[in-house]
Design an enzyme around this catalytic site. Structure first.
Site, PDB file in Angstrom:
ATOM      1  N   LYS A  24     -12.942   9.609  19.551  1.00 37.03           N
ATOM      2  CA  LYS A  24     -12.825   8.741  20.733  1.00 37.03           C
ATOM      3  C   LYS A  24     -12.273   9.553  21.909  1.00 37.03           C
ATOM      4  O   LYS A  24     -12.613  10.730  22.043  1.00 37.03           O
ATOM      5  CB  LYS A  24     -11.956   7.520  20.417  1.00 37.03           C
ATOM      6  N   GLU A  46     -20.037  -1.410  11.265  1.00 37.18           N
ATOM      7  CA  GLU A  46     -18.668  -1.367  11.769  1.00 37.18           C
ATOM      8  C   GLU A  46     -18.236  -2.763  12.234  1.00 37.18           C
ATOM      9  O   GLU A  46     -18.461  -3.132  13.401  1.00 37.18           O
ATOM     10  CB  GLU A  46     -18.580  -0.395  12.950  1.00 37.18           C
ATOM     11  N   GLU A  55     -17.053  -0.125  21.088  1.00 38.67           N
ATOM     12  CA  GLU A  55     -16.234   0.074  22.303  1.00 38.67           C
ATOM     13  C   GLU A  55     -17.132   0.292  23.520  1.00 38.67           C
ATOM     14  O   GLU A  55     -16.787  -0.116  24.630  1.00 38.67           O
ATOM     15  CB  GLU A  55     -15.265   1.249  22.088  1.00 38.67           C
ATOM     16  N   ASN A  58     -14.947  10.276  14.489  1.00 39.90           N
ATOM     17  CA  ASN A  58     -15.071   9.866  15.894  1.00 39.90           C
ATOM     18  C   ASN A  58     -13.690   9.975  16.529  1.00 39.90           C
ATOM     19  O   ASN A  58     -12.825   9.125  16.288  1.00 39.90           O
ATOM     20  CB  ASN A  58     -15.595   8.419  15.961  1.00 39.90           C
ATOM     21  N   GLY A  63      -9.998   0.117  14.422  1.00 39.64           N
ATOM     22  CA  GLY A  63      -8.709   0.467  15.027  1.00 39.64           C
ATOM     23  C   GLY A  63      -7.612  -0.558  14.799  1.00 39.64           C
ATOM     24  O   GLY A  63      -6.581  -0.535  15.471  1.00 39.64           O
ATOM     25  N   SER A  86     -11.123   1.164  10.139  1.00 36.71           N
ATOM     26  CA  SER A  86      -9.835   1.345   9.455  1.00 36.71           C
ATOM     27  C   SER A  86      -9.964   2.045   8.102  1.00 36.71           C
ATOM     28  O   SER A  86      -9.273   1.697   7.142  1.00 36.71           O
ATOM     29  CB  SER A  86      -9.108  -0.003   9.307  1.00 36.71           C
ATOM     30  N   HIS A 108     -21.672   2.252  19.827  1.00 38.70           N
ATOM     31  CA  HIS A 108     -20.336   1.951  19.297  1.00 38.70           C
ATOM     32  C   HIS A 108     -19.818   0.669  19.960  1.00 38.70           C
ATOM     33  O   HIS A 108     -20.073   0.424  21.145  1.00 38.70           O
ATOM     34  CB  HIS A 108     -19.390   3.126  19.585  1.00 38.70           C
TER      35      HIS A 108
END
Ligand code: PEP
Length: 230
Positions: free
Chosen positions: A11, A154, A98, A9, A160, A192, A96
């Site tokens: 991003k 996740e 985010e 990903n 991150g 991570s 996701h």
């Protein structure tokens, strides 16, 4: 699932098409050198790079990072599942953290996106942080549609941050998800991931693959992660 699924990903990175091409070519080159390929590798770049990368695709599959639930029309700034398919995508990431955090995506919206993506024959990588989200996100899906669904566990604290989830917790979560859903759905770990911890998630935690953010932009590191699946 015989092969591990390793998803990159990217991003909102990198900042130029030239750099995207460079990273993609290096990963592709590294992957070709791996003799015993035990992983299916999917790269999810930003939308605007999909077309150019699609023209170079060979052993790497392509995925979108998000999609809308409608097919076309007055939805400024959105990208439909059909458009992703047309650009060569086989996969799409949905839900996701985010997107949930910065774009207020609720379980209801995630559910609509999943259904639209599956109707367009995309494989969906559904990202979840808690088991309680899953049932809401997949509400109304038929058992047949489950075949094209992959879950990515996740934990938000690990995304991150450089603070990965423990192998033991990841193992417990994958067992709990399978027990709750009463199905043997493929489960990935994301948060991570790096070349040092990748093997632990795949071999000890029993994950079927990995969703890799930051480390997937470093071709050498990403290739080492892919090798962990071998
Ligand atoms: C992600 O973007 O899904 C992710 C897991 O990011 P990172 O690997 O950078 O934690």
């Amino acid at each position: 699932m015989s092969k591990s699924l390793i998803i990159a990903n990217w991003k909102m990175n990198p900042q130029t098409l030239a750099e995207a091409n460079r990273i993609f070519s290096s990963i592709e080159k590294g992957l070709r050198k791996i003799k015993n390929k035990k992983a299916e590798v999917v790269i999810c770049p930003p939308f605007q790079y999909l077309s150019v990368i699609n023209n170079q695709l060979s052993i790497i599959k392509l995925g979108g990072q998000n999609c809308f639930w409608e097919e076309k029309g007055a939805f400024t700034g959105e990208v439909s599942p059909g458009m992703l398919k047309d650009l060569g995508c086989k996969y799409v990431i949905v839900g996701h953290s985010e997107r949930r955090k910065y774009f207020q995506e609720t379980d209801e919206l995630v559910n609509k996106k999943i259904k639209a993506a599956l109707e367009n024959n995309l494989n969906v990588i559904l990202c979840v942080d808690k088991v309680s989200q899953i049932k809401k996100d997949i509400k109304g899906l038929s058992k047949k549609q489950f075949k094209n669904l992959v879950l990515a566990y996740e934990p938000v604290f690990a995304i991150g941050t450089g603070r990965p989830c423990s192998i033991e917790k990841a193992r417990k979560m994958s067992a709990l998800i399978r027990k709750t859903l009463k199905t043997n759905i493929p489960i990935l770990y994301g948060g991570s991931v790096n070349s040092k911890n990748a093997r632990g998630y795949l071999k000890e935690a029993g994950m079927n693959g990995l969703l890799v953010g930051g480390a997937s932009l470093d071709p050498q590191e990403f290739i080492k992660i892919i090798k962990a699946a071998a």
